[in-house]
Design a protein around this motif. Structure first.
Motif, PDB file in Angstrom:
ATOM      1  N   ASP A 205       0.831  -1.210   0.000  1.00 34.71           N
ATOM      2  CA  ASP A 205       0.000   0.000   0.000  1.00 34.71           C
ATOM      3  C   ASP A 205       0.866   1.261   0.000  1.00 34.71           C
ATOM      4  O   ASP A 205       0.674   2.166  -0.818  1.00 34.71           O
ATOM      5  CB  ASP A 205      -0.900   0.022   1.239  1.00 34.71           C
ATOM      6  N   TRP A 208       2.967   1.830  -3.161  1.00 36.10           N
ATOM      7  CA  TRP A 208       2.120   2.325  -4.261  1.00 36.10           C
ATOM      8  C   TRP A 208       1.839   3.810  -4.085  1.00 36.10           C
ATOM      9  O   TRP A 208       1.928   4.595  -5.038  1.00 36.10           O
ATOM     10  CB  TRP A 208       0.797   1.557  -4.311  1.00 36.10           C
ATOM     11  N   ASN A 212       3.046   6.675  -6.609  1.00 39.93           N
ATOM     12  CA  ASN A 212       2.028   7.465  -7.283  1.00 39.93           C
ATOM     13  C   ASN A 212       2.286   8.956  -7.083  1.00 39.93           C
ATOM     14  O   ASN A 212       2.203   9.753  -8.033  1.00 39.93           O
ATOM     15  CB  ASN A 212       0.649   7.075  -6.725  1.00 39.93           C
ATOM     16  N   ASN A 240      -7.118  10.941 -15.222  1.00 39.41           N
ATOM     17  CA  ASN A 240      -7.846  10.051 -14.323  1.00 39.41           C
ATOM     18  C   ASN A 240      -9.222   9.662 -14.837  1.00 39.41           C
ATOM     19  O   ASN A 240      -9.912   8.852 -14.209  1.00 39.41           O
ATOM     20  CB  ASN A 240      -7.984  10.696 -12.938  1.00 39.41           C
ATOM     21  N   SER A 241      -9.612  10.204 -15.979  1.00 42.58           N
ATOM     22  CA  SER A 241     -10.898   9.816 -16.568  1.00 42.58           C
ATOM     23  C   SER A 241     -10.804   8.528 -17.376  1.00 42.58           C
ATOM     24  O   SER A 241     -11.817   8.005 -17.841  1.00 42.58           O
ATOM     25  CB  SER A 241     -11.426  10.941 -17.469  1.00 42.58           C
ATOM     26  N   LYS A 243     -10.467   4.655 -17.945  1.00 41.45           N
ATOM     27  CA  LYS A 243     -10.693   3.396 -17.229  1.00 41.45           C
ATOM     28  C   LYS A 243      -9.791   2.318 -17.811  1.00 41.45           C
ATOM     29  O   LYS A 243      -9.736   2.101 -19.017  1.00 41.45           O
ATOM     30  CB  LYS A 243     -12.151   2.968 -17.329  1.00 41.45           C
ATOM     31  N   LYS A 244      -9.061   1.654 -16.933  1.00 47.05           N
ATOM     32  CA  LYS A 244      -8.202   0.545 -17.319  1.00 47.05           C
ATOM     33  C   LYS A 244      -8.597  -0.662 -16.484  1.00 47.05           C
ATOM     34  O   LYS A 244      -8.461  -0.662 -15.265  1.00 47.05           O
ATOM     35  CB  LYS A 244      -6.728   0.886 -17.075  1.00 47.05           C
ATOM     36  N   GLN A 246     -10.760  -2.857 -14.319  1.00 43.18           N
ATOM     37  CA  GLN A 246     -11.910  -2.600 -13.445  1.00 43.18           C
ATOM     38  C   GLN A 246     -11.869  -1.230 -12.792  1.00 43.18           C
ATOM     39  O   GLN A 246     -12.821  -0.816 -12.139  1.00 43.18           O
ATOM     40  CB  GLN A 246     -11.972  -3.667 -12.347  1.00 43.18           C
ATOM     41  N   HIS A 247     -10.764  -0.502 -12.954  1.00 42.58           N
ATOM     42  CA  HIS A 247     -10.587   0.748 -12.226  1.00 42.58           C
ATOM     43  C   HIS A 247     -10.148   1.867 -13.167  1.00 42.58           C
ATOM     44  O   HIS A 247      -9.688   1.622 -14.280  1.00 42.58           O
ATOM     45  CB  HIS A 247      -9.544   0.574 -11.118  1.00 42.58           C
ATOM     46  N   TYR A 248     -10.274   3.089 -12.671  1.00 42.44           N
ATOM     47  CA  TYR A 248      -9.810   4.243 -13.413  1.00 42.44           C
ATOM     48  C   TYR A 248      -8.364   4.559 -13.035  1.00 42.44           C
ATOM     49  O   TYR A 248      -7.905   4.229 -11.937  1.00 42.44           O
ATOM     50  CB  TYR A 248     -10.690   5.457 -13.115  1.00 42.44           C
ATOM     51  N   ASN A 250      -5.637   6.605 -11.483  1.00 40.87           N
ATOM     52  CA  ASN A 250      -5.803   7.370 -10.246  1.00 40.87           C
ATOM     53  C   ASN A 250      -4.476   7.993  -9.830  1.00 40.87           C
ATOM     54  O   ASN A 250      -3.844   7.578  -8.863  1.00 40.87           O
ATOM     55  CB  ASN A 250      -6.342   6.473  -9.125  1.00 40.87           C
TER      56      ASN A 250
END
Length: 439
Positions: A205, A208, A212, A240-241, A243-244, A246-248, A250
């Motif tokens: 966590d 990452w 990021n 951030n718009s 989608k890759k 299952q998630h966007y 971020n």
């Protein structure tokens, strides 16, 4: 009703203890720091976390929350939570001496059937080889690891809403740990196969997050360097718009640096783990290097603005808003503001006034920083207004109020306030200059 002993009453331990008491648990909060224990006993909360002081007073009044430096209190508990610190040693490895000391302190008092759950951030294997092996010489206790994942400023809410990960030494330990969190907090519990897997979750966590933020910082520096009118927050919002899977995407937001007890050390934990086991890991060192360099980068941006406007740095007065490492927190542990202040002085700036309503005077003194108690006095005649956190008090400052107090033509440097476009335009219309990180 669960009986709980929380060993370690820092930010994490106190938050967990107070919230569990509010859920009906009988809680003994135990710490060798007698000064802190005495403060809690008086109803004073030395930890500046929104809502924590109120929770302390409420739960102390119920009689469900007690404080002590006596480790024998763990004998009456169903669950013992270990929340002591694991600082960074000089070789970038984790210093687990506090874990060893806490384990030794509780060992003579444990009994069969108790659950001992480690919440401190540790390298994989510590729960098994240091905690469990020691305690099981004294009693047949259940042992598990559950990573702490709370963010300062929103810890009380997050503790009662975020999923909790647990990894037990055996299926029985995992089952008891899962039941405890479900019955006390009512949150989702993710059971992983072992303490080592749970220990790795926390490191993953924080690695990452640090990576990021490092990406955001490099994007910000690129937006600053290019000869175009770019706003990195606009770029990030657009990115951030996408989608890759299952998630966007971020991407987080850039700022004047990364501080606090976790992000500044956990990537180094990962780096040292890899080195000890023959894995050449590049990302932890990269993220730490980028993020640790942001205070000096921001100081240079401020100095370059002043030089472009033919200002003599030694004659300028700077108003620095924020000393804590995080918004709406009074925690100054490893704050990036201190190296930024040092860098400003190295650049040659003269007067630097600092205001932070969340930080205790003694904590500021520990960094060698003198706090100005008045925000207006801090701003008055300032040639530069430097926002380094976005406490609610700072967010409520209007451009008009800043312009009223600051010197004409002053720079507003936005390290973490994140002024929106209309506020920036208003600042500029009032005759002030604006510069953000990547903006």
């Amino acid at each position: 009703m669960w009986k709980v002993a929380v060993v370690g009453t820092g930010f994490i331990g106190s938050t967990i203890a107070f919230v569990l008491a509010s859920k009906g648990c009988c809680v003994d909060a135990i710490d060798i720091n007698e000064r802190r224990i005495a403060a809690f006993e008086r109803g004073d909360c030395p930890i500046k976390e929104p809502g924590l002081a109120e929770l302390l007073r409420e739960q102390k009044a119920t009689g469900r929350l007690r404080f002590s430096s006596d480790f024998s209190r763990v004998a009456t508990a169903d669950v013992i939570l270990v929340t002591v610190g694991t600082p960074l040693a000089e070789d970038f490895s984790p210093d687990i001496s506090h874990i060893r000391s806490a384990t030794d302190a509780i060992a003579p008092h444990v009994h069969d059937g108790q659950l001992v759950m480690v919440k401190s951030t540790v390298p994989p294997g510590i729960t098994r080889t240091v905690v469990a092996e020691r305690l099981r010489r004294f009693a047949d206790v259940h042992v598990a690891f559950s990573p702490e994942r709370l963010a300062e400023g929103s810890a009380i809410r997050e503790l009662q809403s975020l999923p909790i990960v647990v990894g037990g030494l055996d299926p029985q330990s995992s089952a008891v740990a899962e039941a405890f969190w479900q019955q006390t907090l009512g949150v989702d519990v993710i059971v992983v196969s072992s303490p080592e897997a749970a220990e790795m979750v926390k490191l993953a966590d924080n690695l990452w997050i640090d990576l990021n933020i490092a990406l955001a910082h490099d994007l910000a520096k690129l937006c600053d360097a290019l000869p175009y009118d770019l706003d990195v927050l606009e770029v990030i919002a657009g990115a951030n718009s996408l989608k890759k899977g299952q998630h966007y995407v971020n991407i987080l937001t850039p700022s004047n640096g990364v501080g606090g007890y976790c992000l500044t050390k956990d990537p180094w934990f990962v780096h040292s783990l890899g080195a000890r086991h023959g894995a050449d890991l590049l990302t932890p060192k990269t993220s730490r290097t980028i993020n640790a360099g942001m205070p000096a980068y921001c100081a240079l941006q401020i100095a370059q603005w002043a030089r472009r406007h033919d200002r003599v740095l030694a004659n300028l007065q700077l108003a620095v808003l924020g000393l804590a490492f995080k918004t709406n927190s009074g925690d100054v542990r490893l704050t990036p503001v201190k190296p930024l202040l040092d860098a400003l002085r190295s650049e040659g700036f003269g007067t630097v006034r600092v205001h932070d309503p969340m930080v205790l005077k003694e904590d500021a003194d520990g960094w060698g920083v003198e706090l100005n108690p008045s925000i207006d006095d801090t701003l008055r005649n300032a040639d530069g207004v430097i926002f380094l956190v976005a406490h609610d008090e700072f967010r409520s400052l209007s451009p008009a109020h800043i312009a009223k107090l600051a010197a004409p033509g002053a720079l507003v440097f936005d390290g973490r306030r994140y002024f929106d476009r209309s506020e920036i335009a208003e600042l500029q219309n009032l005759g002030l200059a604006y510069k953000g990180v990547g903006r």
